[in-house]
Write an enzyme that holds these catalytic residues in place. Structure first.
Site, PDB file in Angstrom:
ATOM      1  CE  LYS A 121      -3.302  -2.880   0.319  1.00 56.21           C
ATOM      2  NZ  LYS A 121      -4.028  -3.246  -0.898  1.00 56.21           N
TER       3      LYS A 121
ATOM      4  CE  LYS B  80     -10.206  -5.304  -3.448  1.00 50.74           C
ATOM      5  NZ  LYS B  80      -9.813  -4.882  -2.123  1.00 50.74           N
TER       6      LYS B  80
END
Ligand code: MG
Length: 368
Positions: free
Chosen positions: A165, A265
Site C-alpha cells: 500500500k 472484488k
C-alpha cells in the site's frame, strides 16, 4: 426448488491490527459483515456474505446491505436459487444499482446450486483449476523499515504475492518502491496499490521515477477518467479495482486500453454472476486478473477462490483473502485456509464452507 426463508445476521469482524490506506488518509479497525442464510423447500441451505472494507473506502457499507436485502427479499422468496440469472434479474428490477447489497444473495444461490448439482461452485461455473492460488499479502506499513518487517513476516509464512500500500507522499512512495524491489525475489508477484491516493501529477511523478523497475500499480488515481488521462504518459502496467464496479466499467477499460489488469472484488461488483462476465471481458481482451474478497470471513474468501479457479492460471496473478487479518473465525477453521501463502479449492459441493450458527449471533432479520 423454491427459496422459502431469508435470514440475515450481522457480525463485527475486528482487524488484528488497525489498517491504514492511502498514506494514512483512511484508518480501519472493524469490518461490518452481513451474513445471509437462504433456506429452500428442498431442505438445502445456502450462505452468502457481504463485507465492505469499512464505510469510508468506497460507496458501500454494512447497514446498506441489510437495508437492501429488506427491499429485495419479497422479490427473492419463491424463486429457484439454482437459476442465478432469474434471481439476478429479479433483484436488479427490485433495486437498481447497489451491487454490494446483492452479492450475498447471489453467493448463497450459487452455494445452493452447487450443493444441488453435487459440485464445487467453480466446477458448476464450468471447471475449477486445482492449482493452489497465491494470496496477495497486504503490506499496509507506512515506512521503508516497517515494510521490510511486514514482508519478511509474510515471506516466512510462504507468501509470494504482496500488495504494497502506497499513495500520499511522492518521495516516500518512490523510496518504498525502490526498497521493496531490492527485496523482491524473481518469482514474487508485487502490486503497488495506491488506493486512489494520487493526483494525476503525483501518479506521473512516481511512475516516471520508477520506470526502470517496470512495476505494476493498482488504482493510482480516483477515477477511470484520471487513469485513462495518464495512460498515454507513462509505461507502467496498471490494475484497476475501486473503479471496476459495473460491466460497463470493464468494457470501457478493455476497449479504451485504460488498464492491463482487472482487480475483481466480488462484493463490489455484485457477486459471482456479474463477476464472471468481467472475467470473460478480461480474457477476450488479454487482460490479466486479481480476484479478491472485499473483506470478511472465510466465506468471502471462498467465493473469491471459486471465481479465481475458473480463470486460466496464466491469466490470474493472485487472490486476496481477508481471513488472516481478522480476529473472529465464524467457521471453526473450516473452509479454504491460507496454507503456505496459498488457497486450495474446496472439494465439497457449493461454496465448501458454512459458518457455525452459534458464532453469528441472533438474526437481525428474517423474511419468509
Ligand atoms: Mg486495491
Amino acid at each position: 426448488m423454491k427459496i422459502t426463508r431469508i435470514t440475515v445476521y450481522q457480525v463485527n469482524l475486528p482487524l488484528e491490527h488497525p489498517y491504514w490506506l492511502s498514506g494514512g488518509r483512511l484508518k480501519f479497525e472493524t469490518l461490518d459483515a452481513t451474513l445471509v442464510k437462504l433456506e429452500t423447500d428442498a431442505g438445502l441451505i445456502g450462505w452468502g456474505e457481504g463485507t465492505p472494507w469499512g464505510h469510508t473506502y468506497v460507496p458501500a457499507h454494512g447497514p446498506g446491505i441489510r437495508a437492501g436485502i429488506e427491499t429485495m427479499a419479497p422479490f427473492i422468496l419463491g424463486l429457484d436459487p439454482r437459476c442465478a440469472l432469474d434471481v439476478e434479474r429479479a433483484i436488479d428490477l427490485a433495486l437498481p444499482g447497489h451491487l454490494y447489497a446483492k452479492s450475498p444473495i447471489d453467493m448463497a444461490c450459487w452455494d445452493i446450486a452447487g450443493q444441488a448439482a453435487g459440485l464445487p461452485i467453480a466446477d458448476l461455473m464450468g471447471g475449477g483449476s486445482r492449482s493452489p492460488k497465491p494470496i496477495a499479502a497486504s503490506v499496509g506499513a507506512k515506512t521503508v523499515e516497517e515494510t521490510r518487517k511486514v514482508v519478511a513476516r509474510y515471506r516466512d509464512r510462504g507468501y509470494i504475492a504482496f500488495s504494497v500500500k502506497i499513495g500520499g507522499d511522492v518521495a516516500r512512495d518512490i523510496a518504498r518502491i525502490r526498497d521493496m524491489e531490492a527485496l523482491r525475489h524473481p518469482s514474487d508477484i508485487v502490486l503497488y496499490d495506491v488506493n486512489r491516493g494520487w493526483s494525476r501529477q503525483q501518479a506521473l511523478s512516481v511512475m516516471r521515477a520508477t520506470e526502470d523497475l517496470a512495476v505494476m500499480f493498482e488504482q493510482p488515481c480516483e477515477s477511470l477518467d484520471d487513469i485513462a488521462a495518464i495512460a498515454p504518459k507513462h509505461a507502467a502496467p496498471v490494475s484497476v479495482d475501486e473503479s471496476l464496479v459495473t460491466l460497463q466499467d470493464a468494457t470501457r477499460i478493455a476497449r479504451d486500453g485504460v488498464a492491463e489488469v482487472f482487480g475483481i472484488k466480488l462484493n463490489r461488483v455484485g457477486g459471482l454472476t456479474k463477476a464472471a462476465r468481467m472475467r470473460d471481458v478480461a480474457l477476450a481482451h488479454g487482460i490479466d486478473m486479481f480476484v479478491m474478497a472485499t473483506g470478511g470471513t472465510v466465506l468471502a474468501d471462498a467465493e473469491a477462490l471459486h471465481l479465481a479457479a475458473t480463470i486460466p492460471d496464466d491469466h490470474l496473478h493472485a487472490v486476496w483473502a481477508c481471513q488472516d487479518m481478522i480476529t473472529v473465525d465464524i467457521a471453526g477453521g473450516r473452509g479454504p485456509r491460507a496454507t503456505d501463502g496459498h488457497l486450495h479449492l474446496p472439494e465439497a459441493p457449493g461454496l465448501g464452507v458454512h459458518p457455525d450458527e452459534d458464532s453469528v449471533g441472533e438474526p437481525v432479520a428474517v423474511y419468509e
